[in-house]
Design a protein around this motif. Structure first.
Motif, PDB file in Angstrom:
ATOM      1  N   MET A   1      -4.240  -2.168  -8.218  1.00 25.69           N
ATOM      2  CA  MET A   1      -5.544  -2.823  -8.210  1.00 25.69           C
ATOM      3  C   MET A   1      -6.160  -2.879  -6.814  1.00 25.69           C
ATOM      4  SD  MET A   1      -7.368  -3.742 -10.600  1.00 25.69           S
ATOM      5  CE  MET A   1      -9.100  -4.068 -10.425  1.00 25.69           C
ATOM      6  N   ARG A   2      -5.314  -2.895  -5.759  1.00 27.56           N
ATOM      7  CA  ARG A   2      -5.897  -2.900  -4.414  1.00 27.56           C
ATOM      8  C   ARG A   2      -6.681  -1.613  -4.177  1.00 27.56           C
ATOM      9  NH1 ARG A   2      -3.803  -7.333  -1.865  1.00 27.56           N
ATOM     10  NH2 ARG A   2      -1.697  -7.755  -2.537  1.00 27.56           N
TER      11      ARG A   2
ATOM     12  N   LEU B   1      -4.734  -0.012 -14.056  1.00 26.14           N
ATOM     13  CA  LEU B   1      -4.711  -0.546 -12.691  1.00 26.14           C
ATOM     14  C   LEU B   1      -4.229  -1.989 -12.675  1.00 26.14           C
ATOM     15  CD1 LEU B   1      -8.018   0.812 -11.111  1.00 26.14           C
ATOM     16  CD2 LEU B   1      -5.705   1.492 -10.584  1.00 26.14           C
ATOM     17  N   MET B   2      -4.631  -2.757 -13.711  1.00 26.64           N
ATOM     18  CA  MET B   2      -4.239  -4.164 -13.759  1.00 26.64           C
ATOM     19  C   MET B   2      -2.735  -4.327 -13.936  1.00 26.64           C
ATOM     20  SD  MET B   2      -6.768  -6.139 -13.306  1.00 26.64           S
ATOM     21  CE  MET B   2      -6.461  -7.757 -13.964  1.00 26.64           C
ATOM     22  N   THR B   3      -2.114  -3.380 -14.645  1.00 27.08           N
ATOM     23  CA  THR B   3      -0.695  -3.564 -14.950  1.00 27.08           C
ATOM     24  C   THR B   3       0.207  -2.780 -14.003  1.00 27.08           C
ATOM     25  OG1 THR B   3      -0.944  -1.836 -16.601  1.00 27.08           O
ATOM     26  CG2 THR B   3      -1.040  -4.092 -17.374  1.00 27.08           C
ATOM     27  N   LYS B   4      -0.353  -2.259 -12.919  1.00 35.47           N
ATOM     28  CA  LYS B   4       0.472  -1.561 -11.936  1.00 35.47           C
ATOM     29  C   LYS B   4       1.090  -2.555 -10.966  1.00 35.47           C
ATOM     30  CE  LYS B   4       0.118   2.827 -12.779  1.00 35.47           C
ATOM     31  NZ  LYS B   4       1.279   3.672 -12.979  1.00 35.47           N
ATOM     32  N   GLU B   5       2.279  -2.224 -10.509  1.00 38.86           N
ATOM     33  CA  GLU B   5       2.931  -3.104  -9.553  1.00 38.86           C
ATOM     34  C   GLU B   5       2.149  -3.136  -8.228  1.00 38.86           C
ATOM     35  OE1 GLU B   5       6.958  -2.095  -8.937  1.00 38.86           O
ATOM     36  OE2 GLU B   5       7.294  -3.673  -7.461  1.00 38.86           O
ATOM     37  N   ASP B   6       2.112  -4.328  -7.643  1.00 34.87           N
ATOM     38  CA  ASP B   6       1.392  -4.503  -6.389  1.00 34.87           C
ATOM     39  C   ASP B   6       2.312  -4.139  -5.233  1.00 34.87           C
ATOM     40  OD1 ASP B   6      -0.249  -5.315  -4.377  1.00 34.87           O
ATOM     41  OD2 ASP B   6       0.308  -7.425  -4.561  1.00 34.87           O
ATOM     42  N   LEU B   7       2.030  -3.011  -4.591  1.00 37.51           N
ATOM     43  CA  LEU B   7       2.908  -2.508  -3.531  1.00 37.51           C
ATOM     44  C   LEU B   7       2.261  -2.664  -2.160  1.00 37.51           C
ATOM     45  CD1 LEU B   7       4.452   0.888  -4.645  1.00 37.51           C
ATOM     46  CD2 LEU B   7       5.640  -1.215  -4.101  1.00 37.51           C
ATOM     47  N   ILE B   8       2.983  -3.267  -1.249  1.00 36.73           N
ATOM     48  CA  ILE B   8       2.540  -3.273   0.148  1.00 36.73           C
ATOM     49  C   ILE B   8       3.625  -2.598   0.969  1.00 36.73           C
ATOM     50  CG2 ILE B   8       1.858  -4.673   2.124  1.00 36.73           C
ATOM     51  CD1 ILE B   8       0.973  -6.816   0.223  1.00 36.73           C
ATOM     52  N   PRO B   9       3.323  -1.446   1.575  1.00 39.94           N
ATOM     53  CA  PRO B   9       4.352  -0.752   2.344  1.00 39.94           C
ATOM     54  C   PRO B   9       4.928  -1.674   3.406  1.00 39.94           C
ATOM     55  CG  PRO B   9       2.389   0.595   2.160  1.00 39.94           C
ATOM     56  CD  PRO B   9       2.051  -0.732   1.577  1.00 39.94           C
ATOM     57  N   SER B  10       6.244  -1.567   3.649  1.00 35.42           N
ATOM     58  CA  SER B  10       6.882  -2.522   4.552  1.00 35.42           C
ATOM     59  C   SER B  10       6.394  -2.367   5.984  1.00 35.42           C
ATOM     60  CB  SER B  10       8.396  -2.356   4.485  1.00 35.42           C
ATOM     61  OG  SER B  10       8.725  -0.998   4.673  1.00 35.42           O
TER      62      SER B  10
ATOM     63  N   GLU C   1      -2.373   4.809   1.220  1.00 33.83           N
ATOM     64  CA  GLU C   1      -1.252   3.894   1.017  1.00 33.83           C
ATOM     65  C   GLU C   1      -1.538   2.846  -0.053  1.00 33.83           C
ATOM     66  OE1 GLU C   1       1.678   4.194   2.197  1.00 33.83           O
ATOM     67  OE2 GLU C   1       1.154   5.936   3.405  1.00 33.83           O
TER      68      GLU C   1
END
Lengths: 131, 347
Positions: free
Chosen positions: B244-245, B71-80, B240
């Motif tokens: 880590m979120r 989880l720590m090394t996953k990209e932080d994605l925020i849907p547009s 969504e």
């Protein structure tokens, strides 16, 4: 029962609460900052699309809700405030120079009025989940 | 019984030291949450004749460490299309709710020479009311999760979640009042100590039933996880979210589970009270009450996990009916019983 209120004690007991409030405000951003350092980044427009259920989402999700939903929420607010009134009452109705019978009768009247509203809500079907 | 110098009392009641203790307790709870997640997966595997995690470490014990690293090394994605501010602050609201709960919940007690020192970050007079108040922030947090992501399934999950959580808040509050009546105090430490001869579960069995069901609904544990209902709503409120979120929301749920189980033990199952004959032995007095308390909490967690596989998920209309048409009248009945008991016992 004599109660000595020491205001410095009360303030002391809320110092941990204040610190925890700050910690809980800082902890998720700090974690995310750490993630930023550790995680890879590659930009692609498709990645930032809403996932929903896999296919392209149609329309916006922020819709207007059914008004019955608000009715239900208002019923909750009323009952929750009733519970809040019960708390101080529960602390003082025995001892503390309060006449117990009066206190209990008063609270029973209060609960009875609430029950009246409750029965009305039930009859009106406001407690039913709408489809 | 014991003469303590003014300085040592100062040290015990120093708010800053207590804060430090509380911060250590956050660490303990995070560790505990990881163990509980592992345990739940292993036990679920056993119940369903699967193996569960088994490759990482002995008995798959380090699976959760591996998951955390992932989880720590996953990209932080925020849907547009998401509402960025809400999307980012939702985990703060949810984590904040459980952290604020943690401040007031004792994790046991240390008994030295017959004097009991509860392990708690702060001992306020209204801790029960406080716990109820901050635990309901979780509702807003969960709703922020779903509303910000601009996803129809999340929103459906959030509606159900909101309806469920506000429905069960009322019976939960009324049973808490019934307990407070028995003790004449809202201080959770005093409530736990008041159960030293008889546990409140024996005085208010109905109250325990209502409280346990309402708490399970409040924590969103199956059969009450309508916010997720993964068979129909993808992953519900958290669809969504990734990396880590997602992990923060997931951890908040499990910490809520641990704290909720502790609350059950504190209010109904006798807290950490042991016979004085045992706790007067110095070494036992230091460790045994806390171990006893944590063991009981673990048993409650075990029950909740097993219930997950014993009872299928309710439909949302059944859930709403259960809270408003069954539990609310039952909790009022229990309140009446508590008032009678309170008068009889003369509090």
């Amino acid at each position: 029962m004599s109660v000595i209120i020491d205001s410095s004690n009360i303030i002391n007991s809320y110092i941990p609460v204040a610190v925890f409030l700050v910690v809980s405000l800082l902890m998720p951003p700090a974690t995310m900052a750490m993630v930023k350092l550790l995680s890879p980044r590659s930009k692609s427009p498709n990645k930032y699309a809403t996932y929903e259920c896999g296919s392209d989402p149609l329309g916006d999700a922020r819709i207007q809700f059914n008004v019955e939903y608000y009715l239900y929420a208002i019923a909750f607010v009323v009952f929750d405030i009733e519970v809040l009134f019960l708390y101080p009452w529960a602390m003082v109705y025995i001892g503390n120079g309060v006449d117990m019978v009066t206190a209990i009768v008063e609270m029973l009247i209060f609960i009875f009025v609430m029950l009246f509203g409750y029965a009305y809500l039930w009859k009106k079907g406001a407690l039913k989940w709408m489809n | 019984m014991i003469t303590m110098s003014a300085e040592s009392i100062d040290i015990i009641f120093n708010p800053w030291l207590r804060t430090l203790l509380g911060l250590c307790m956050i660490g303990v709870v995070f560790g505990g949450a990881m163990v509980v997640v592992w345990f739940e997966r292993k036990l679920s595997g056993d119940i369903q004749f699967r193996l569960g995690p088994k490759y990482v470490g002995p008995f798959g014990l380090f699976q959760l460490v591996a998951d955390a690293i992932k989880l720590m090394t996953k990209e932080d994605l925020i849907p547009s299309k998401a509402d960025r501010l809400l999307f980012v602050s939702a985990p703060i609201a949810l984590m904040g709710s459980v952290f604020m709960m943690l401040v007031a919940i004792p994790f046991g007690a240390v008994v030295v020479n017959g004097v009991e020192y509860p392990i708690v970050a702060t001992e306020m007079d209204i801790s029960l009311l406080y716990i109820e108040a901050v635990s309901s922030i979780a509702i807003i947090g969960a709703f922020m999760y779903a509303y910000s992501s601009n996803n129809k399934y999340s929103l459906l999950g959030a509606f159900r979640n909101f309806a469920r959580m506000i429905g069960y808040e009322v019976p939960l509050g009324i049973t808490m009042v019934s307990i407070a009546i028995m003790v004449g105090s809202l201080n959770i430490v005093e409530i736990a100590q008041a159960q030293s001869p008889i546990w409140f579960i024996f005085l208010q069995p109905l109250g325990f039933l209502v409280f346990f069901v309402a708490l399970m609904a409040d924590m969103g544990r199956l059969p009450f996880d309508q916010n997720e209902s993964e068979e129909e709503l993808v992953a519900g409120w958290i669809t969504e979210y990734s990396g880590m979120r997602f992990g923060l929301g997931f951890f908040a749920e499990y910490i809520h589970l641990i704290l909720g189980s502790m609350l059950v033990v504190l209010l109904f199952l006798g807290g950490w009270n042991l016979p004085a004959a045992l706790t007067n032995i110095t070494i036992l007095g230091i460790f045994l009450p806390t171990v006893y308390f944590l063991l009981k909490s673990a048993l409650v967690i075990l029950t909740i996990i097993m219930l997950r596989w014993a009872v299928p998920r309710f439909r949302i209309d059944q859930v709403v009916d259960l809270s408003w048409k069954r539990l609310l009248p039952l909790s009022l009945l229990n309140l009446g019983w508590a008032i009678i008991l309170g008068i009889y016992l003369g509090v």
